[in-house]
Design an enzyme around this catalytic site. Sequence first.
Site, PDB file in Angstrom:
ATOM      1  CD  GLU A  19      -9.334  -2.288   3.952  1.00  0.00           C
ATOM      2  OE1 GLU A  19     -10.143  -1.986   3.043  1.00  0.00           O
ATOM      3  OE2 GLU A  19      -8.205  -1.787   4.064  1.00  0.00           O
ATOM      4  CD  GLU A  32      -7.387  -2.312  -0.634  1.00  0.00           C
ATOM      5  OE1 GLU A  32      -7.501  -1.366  -1.445  1.00  0.00           O
ATOM      6  OE2 GLU A  32      -8.366  -2.904  -0.135  1.00  0.00           O
TER       7      GLU A  32
HETATM    8  O1  AHR Z   1     -12.156   0.895   3.638  1.00  0.00           O
HETATM    9  C1  AHR Z   1     -12.062   1.790   2.581  1.00  0.00           C
HETATM   10  C2  AHR Z   1     -10.917   1.472   1.640  1.00  0.00           C
HETATM   11  O2  AHR Z   1     -11.167   0.240   1.016  1.00  0.00           O
HETATM   12  C3  AHR Z   1      -9.555   1.277   2.260  1.00  0.00           C
HETATM   13  O3  AHR Z   1      -8.891   2.473   2.454  1.00  0.00           O
HETATM   14  C4  AHR Z   1      -8.844   0.464   1.239  1.00  0.00           C
HETATM   15  O4  AHR Z   1      -7.822  -0.325   1.796  1.00  0.00           O
HETATM   16  C5  AHR Z   1      -9.953  -0.339   0.585  1.00  0.00           C
HETATM   17  O5  AHR Z   1      -9.904  -0.277  -0.779  1.00  0.00           O
END
Ligand code: AHR
Length: 495
Positions: free
Chosen positions: A297, A173
């Site tokens: 994610e 990110e």
């Molecule tokens: O999964 C929780 C968080 O969500 C992670 O640390 C981040 O990469 C995303 O914003």
Amino acid sequence: MEKYLINPNQKISKISKDIYGHFAEHLGRCIYNGIFVGKNSKIPNVNGMRSDVVNALKEMGIPVLRWPGGCFADEYHWKDGIGSLENRKKMVNTNWGGVVEDNSFGTHEFFELCEQLGCDAYVNGNVGSGSVQEMNEWIEYMTFDGISPMAQLRRENGREKPWKLKYFGVGNESWGCGGNMDPEYYGCLFKRYNSFVKDYDPENRITRIACGPNVDDYHWTRNVMDKVKHRAHGISLHYYTIPTGYWHHKGSSTDFDLNGYNTTICKAYRMEELINNHLAVMDSMNPQKSVKLIVDEWGTWFDVEPGTNPGFLYQQNTMRDAIVAALTLNIFNKHADRIMMANIAQTVNVLQSVILTEGEKMLLTPTYHVFKMYKDHQENTLIGSYITTENIDSKEDGKAFPQLVESASVDENGVICSTVANTSAVKTAKIKCQIADTKVKSIRAEILTGEIHAKNDFDNTDEVKTAGFTDFRTLKDGFSATLPPCSVVKFLIEK
Ligand code: AHR
């Protein structure tokens, strides 16, 4: 009666097992207590890893695990997590609750976990606050078998042979918690950092992952692709299903009405649009399609359980989550030619977990059961399939979503695996399946179903579980079936 067509003659692509991947961050009770309790814990463990959790994940068929974050990855300095436990640095976990991180779970423990699970390792490197040298040395420490300072240090810390590192993420990110960068700047940094991610083992080359977009940020995808080009094997998309769409009030994981259910399902379906659009941008920049999409994610994100630490992201899991998992995995299967890996967030006690723990107790969530049912798709060949369906109105979103969603694959013995989800909270679905050029010998079927709020908790860990499914009739070239509302059904078809 909806028509369901399966065409085993249309072999599309292998379904990588890594589409069924998971993600474990140093966040709340995911690693600590959830997976790792330390060797001296009363909770049964092997070298500190909870035996109940490891066994359940193995049985589910976990193929790959991403670690150490997430946002945590971009403040992680790997040398803090090696060597004798007493000397490991204690630090503050600034992203997740400001708690003390004692670094008792580090590189050796992560690979020990992967070895116990029998899964591949996906390590996410630190671009946000780490140096190029630090990343370069970490790779050397993990993967070099020769004479060098880092390989020597690894040996001094008790590990003679290097580990197998399948995937490495260059930043997480980077558009947000990983450094708030612009895509052009990140793209240049990727090239610089990635140059020092060396392939020490020519037989096990590292698959390099560039930080991809947040949701629908096509500008990010285009500009990162422009810089990174063929240097990355994959680019990672992050997309969470948040029912309200608001970060300050995401909605409860258990207390929702029919609108809340429909909105969640509708938002989860957005994964398909995001995959198609990002792939279109990627393919316009890389027509040979050598760069794959990774969704490292994904999952539901609700308000934390009342009374729990807001920084720990602990939420319950219901049949609504199971339907989100089922429809998303069907979407991933259908894009198996371009999706290399996906990692649901997060394995234990955080967001859409497959396992929840409370002290020494453990339970399997409805999402766990979906992953276990879908295990048969791993490494199968995706085959052509199509289902007719009604659309369901999602009032709050003003959008409709398909009631039925499916995918089909075939294994090396010719056994067809078909998974169908009935996403409607209230409507039964009757389907008639026809399989091209096939004489059906036998069918076995399994179902996960329940009222949309149904869940497992520590008073009743077995409220939601899979069962044999019998409400179908075998036909000479397929089957007919009646799928209850809010259900996921797997058919294994032998010919
Ligand atoms: O999964 C929780 C968080 O969500 C992670 O640390 C981040 O990469 C995303 O914003």
